[in-house]
Scaffold this motif. Structure first.
Motif, PDB file in Angstrom:
ATOM      1  N   TYR A  64      18.649 -14.198   9.806  1.00 44.07           N
ATOM      2  CA  TYR A  64      19.849 -13.401  10.080  1.00 44.07           C
ATOM      3  C   TYR A  64      21.050 -14.269  10.459  1.00 44.07           C
ATOM      4  CZ  TYR A  64      16.540  -9.608  10.056  1.00 44.07           C
ATOM      5  OH  TYR A  64      15.568  -8.726   9.689  1.00 44.07           O
ATOM      6  N   ASP A  65      20.940 -15.575  10.293  1.00 40.40           N
ATOM      7  CA  ASP A  65      22.013 -16.529  10.585  1.00 40.40           C
ATOM      8  C   ASP A  65      22.535 -16.347  12.010  1.00 40.40           C
ATOM      9  OD1 ASP A  65      23.632 -18.678  10.046  1.00 40.40           O
ATOM     10  OD2 ASP A  65      25.259 -17.453   9.229  1.00 40.40           O
ATOM     11  N   LEU A  66      21.647 -16.486  12.977  1.00 40.18           N
ATOM     12  CA  LEU A  66      21.973 -16.268  14.381  1.00 40.18           C
ATOM     13  C   LEU A  66      22.092 -17.561  15.180  1.00 40.18           C
ATOM     14  CD1 LEU A  66      19.550 -13.299  15.101  1.00 40.18           C
ATOM     15  CD2 LEU A  66      21.987 -13.187  14.595  1.00 40.18           C
ATOM     16  N   LEU A  67      22.269 -18.679  14.494  1.00 42.28           N
ATOM     17  CA  LEU A  67      22.319 -19.957  15.198  1.00 42.28           C
ATOM     18  C   LEU A  67      23.443 -19.974  16.232  1.00 42.28           C
ATOM     19  CD1 LEU A  67      20.930 -22.731  15.285  1.00 42.28           C
ATOM     20  CD2 LEU A  67      22.757 -23.559  13.825  1.00 42.28           C
ATOM     21  N   CYS A  68      24.572 -19.371  15.922  1.00 41.63           N
ATOM     22  CA  CYS A  68      25.722 -19.352  16.834  1.00 41.63           C
ATOM     23  C   CYS A  68      25.939 -17.983  17.465  1.00 41.63           C
ATOM     24  CB  CYS A  68      26.976 -19.802  16.090  1.00 41.63           C
ATOM     25  SG  CYS A  68      26.889 -21.508  15.517  1.00 41.63           S
ATOM     26  N   ALA A  69      24.933 -17.147  17.436  1.00 43.34           N
ATOM     27  CA  ALA A  69      25.050 -15.802  18.016  1.00 43.34           C
ATOM     28  C   ALA A  69      25.070 -15.886  19.532  1.00 43.34           C
ATOM     29  CB  ALA A  69      23.893 -14.930  17.553  1.00 43.34           C
ATOM     30  N   ALA A 122      15.319  -7.113   5.337  1.00 44.63           N
ATOM     31  CA  ALA A 122      16.634  -6.940   5.955  1.00 44.63           C
ATOM     32  C   ALA A 122      17.377  -8.272   6.050  1.00 44.63           C
ATOM     33  CB  ALA A 122      16.481  -6.337   7.337  1.00 44.63           C
ATOM     34  N   SER A 123      18.706  -8.194   5.986  1.00 44.93           N
ATOM     35  CA  SER A 123      19.505  -9.418   6.065  1.00 44.93           C
ATOM     36  C   SER A 123      20.660  -9.300   7.055  1.00 44.93           C
ATOM     37  CB  SER A 123      20.057  -9.778   4.686  1.00 44.93           C
ATOM     38  OG  SER A 123      20.880  -8.732   4.217  1.00 44.93           O
ATOM     39  N   ARG A 124      20.790  -8.173   7.732  1.00 43.12           N
ATOM     40  CA  ARG A 124      21.858  -7.992   8.711  1.00 43.12           C
ATOM     41  C   ARG A 124      21.252  -7.703  10.076  1.00 43.12           C
ATOM     42  NH1 ARG A 124      25.542  -3.506   6.889  1.00 43.12           N
ATOM     43  NH2 ARG A 124      26.381  -3.954   8.935  1.00 43.12           N
ATOM     44  N   ILE A 125      21.899  -8.209  11.114  1.00 41.44           N
ATOM     45  CA  ILE A 125      21.374  -8.074  12.466  1.00 41.44           C
ATOM     46  C   ILE A 125      21.358  -6.614  12.915  1.00 41.44           C
ATOM     47  CG2 ILE A 125      23.606  -8.505  13.562  1.00 41.44           C
ATOM     48  CD1 ILE A 125      20.258  -9.745  14.900  1.00 41.44           C
ATOM     49  N   GLU A 126      22.316  -5.812  12.462  1.00 39.69           N
ATOM     50  CA  GLU A 126      22.351  -4.405  12.837  1.00 39.69           C
ATOM     51  C   GLU A 126      21.139  -3.664  12.284  1.00 39.69           C
ATOM     52  OE1 GLU A 126      24.879  -5.923  11.195  1.00 39.69           O
ATOM     53  OE2 GLU A 126      26.370  -6.150  12.790  1.00 39.69           O
TER      54      GLU A 126
END
Length: 140
Positions: A64-69, A122-126
């Motif tokens: 989900y590309d959360l490295l900078c979340a 799924a590909s989105r955090i929501e």
């Protein structure tokens, strides 16, 4: 409860940040930190060094590309599952009294199957948050 175990017992591992990152600098990948990537005003191309022996696993941080979340977004991952479990505990026991346990159990298994298949695609955090709430409801 046992059908929910793959997600419930693994929530921590699904949200562990990778330790060893390699950033592209002048055409060469060199070691860098998460802080360096997240604080840069321009996007930095990076890869995870899976061969380094550190705690680097493909999990939801990469998916989900959360490295900078933010920390709130990461903590909401685990909280979503328990929120669904909490909400389901108010409604589902009464439905079990009305319709019986067997149909409710079958509904929970179908909902859990849909949840797990959705988590794979799924590909989105929501969407992840919603699926985990559904997974928590199906566990009740």
């Amino acid at each position: 409860m046992f059908a929910a175990a793959p997600v419930l017992f693994s929530l921590y591992y699904f949200s562990v940040y990778p330790e060893d990152l390699l950033c592209l600098k002048d055409g060469v990948y060199s070691s860098c930190s998460r802080d360096y990537i997240c604080s840069s005003p321009t996007p930095i191309q990076y890869v995870i060094d899976y061969n380094s022996g550190g705690e680097n696993q493909h999990n939801w941080i990469q998916q989900y590309d959360l490295l900078c979340a933010s920390k709130f977004q990461i903590s909401a991952i685990g909280s979503s599952f328990f929120l669904g479990n909490f909400a389901g505990s108010f409604v589902l026991p009464r439905l079990g009294d009305i319709y019986g346990r067997k149909p409710l159990f079958q509904f929970g298994l179908v909902l859990q199957t849909i949840t797990y298949l959705g988590l794979l695609k799924a590909s989105r955090i929501e969407v992840l948050y919603c699926l985990l709430v559904l997974g928590g409801i199906s566990k009740t």
